[in-house]
Scaffold this active site. Structure first.
Site, short mmCIF file in Angstrom:
data_model
loop_
_atom_site.label_atom_id
_atom_site.label_comp_id
_atom_site.label_asym_id
_atom_site.label_seq_id
_atom_site.Cartn_x
_atom_site.Cartn_y
_atom_site.Cartn_z
N HIS A 1 1.77 4.44 -2.84
CA HIS A 1 1.88 5.80 -2.57
C HIS A 1 3.27 6.51 -3.09
CE1 HIS A 1 -1.73 6.15 -0.64
NE2 HIS A 1 -1.65 5.50 0.64
N HIS B 1 0.79 -1.31 0.08
CA HIS B 1 0.01 -0.04 0.05
C HIS B 1 0.67 1.31 -0.01
CE1 HIS B 1 -3.79 2.12 1.29
NE2 HIS B 1 -2.85 3.08 1.64
N GLU B 2 1.95 1.44 0.69
CA GLU B 2 2.77 2.60 1.12
C GLU B 2 3.71 2.69 -0.14
OE1 GLU B 2 1.63 4.40 3.05
OE2 GLU B 2 0.61 2.89 4.51
#
EC number: 3.4.24.-
Length: 246
Positions: free
Chosen positions: A148, A144-145
């Site tokens: 980003h 997820h990160e």
């Protein structure tokens, strides 16, 4: 207790509790500011054990996880290698780009974008070891990160712009595994149709609501809806992505 020997029910229960209470937060300002969220004097024995276990899981995932390895490869292709040393790595106390740490209750961790005057490769990720209870949970969190991070490097995201923030949250929730069918069932969210889309919207709204520029939940909902079509269907750096369905 290790990932292999932990009681599976306990691990699932702890992971569910953490995920139910924790959304991926508005990007933290700087890893340097939180390089030691808990000092050695305040870490408990359990914190130290959790941090060591999480470090081992991270190293295992960097070697064996197809998703994590894919994201490392594609970050590297756009000059944002998450495993390379920082330019100022010789400086004492400079944290690694993937920082495992014990955190107090008010720090959930997350993606730390580089300041505007610094290269996007100088961004980083904080992973709070005492908030992660299984290797699978860590894998989804890193993925997820890293999405980003890829957005930050590829599109020069302005995290104070709610539309930019919402778009990256939609993509990260959708592509990372955050909203896969099993994960949603464990969170007690079930729908006969569009379960994946419902999850992505819900988690996107939660994250955008934490942005200081967002004044209300209604504003977060509107921004997510405004950018939904273009951002949900943008699966880069994946050529295509198969969403779970029921």
């Amino acid at each position: 207790m290790t990932d292999d020997t932990a009681d599976p029910f306990v691990v699932r229960w702890l992971t569910w509790c953490s995920q139910a209470l924790q959304s991926h937060k508005y990007p933290i300002r700087s890893l340097v500011d939180v390089s030691s969220p808990l000092s050695p004097d305040t870490e408990t024995r359990e914190d130290v054990i959790a941090r060591g276990r999480c470090e081992q899981w991270k190293e295992d995932l960097l070697r064996t996880s197809p998703m994590v390895r894919f994201m490392v490869k594609h970050l590297t292709l756009i000059q944002c290698n998450p495993l390379s040393p920082r330019e100022d790595s010789a400086s004492q106390g400079t944290p690694p780009k993937l920082l495992i740490a014990s955190c107090p209750p008010d720090i959930a961790g997350g993606f730390s974008p580089s300041p505007p005057e610094r290269p996007t490769a100088e961004s980083g990720i904080l992973l709070c070891a005492n908030r992660i209870f299984s290797k699978a949970h860590l894998e989804d969190t890193i993925s997820h990160e890293m999405i980003h991070w890829w957005d930050h490097c590829r599109f020069k995201v302005d995290w104070g712009n709610l539309r930019h923030h919402a778009c990256s949250e939609i993509r990260a929730a959708s592509l990372s595994g955050d909203c896969n069918w099993t994960r949603e069932i464990n969170r007690r969210h079930f729908a006969l149709s569009k379960q994946h889309q419902n999850c992505v919207k819900r988690r996107g709204i939660l994250s955008v609501r934490g942005n200081p520029a967002c004044k209300s939940e209604e504003m977060a909902m509107k921004v997510v809806e405004d950018v939904w079509d273009s951002c949900f269907h943008d699966t880069r750096p994946f050529d295509e992505y198969e969403f779970d369905s029921i």
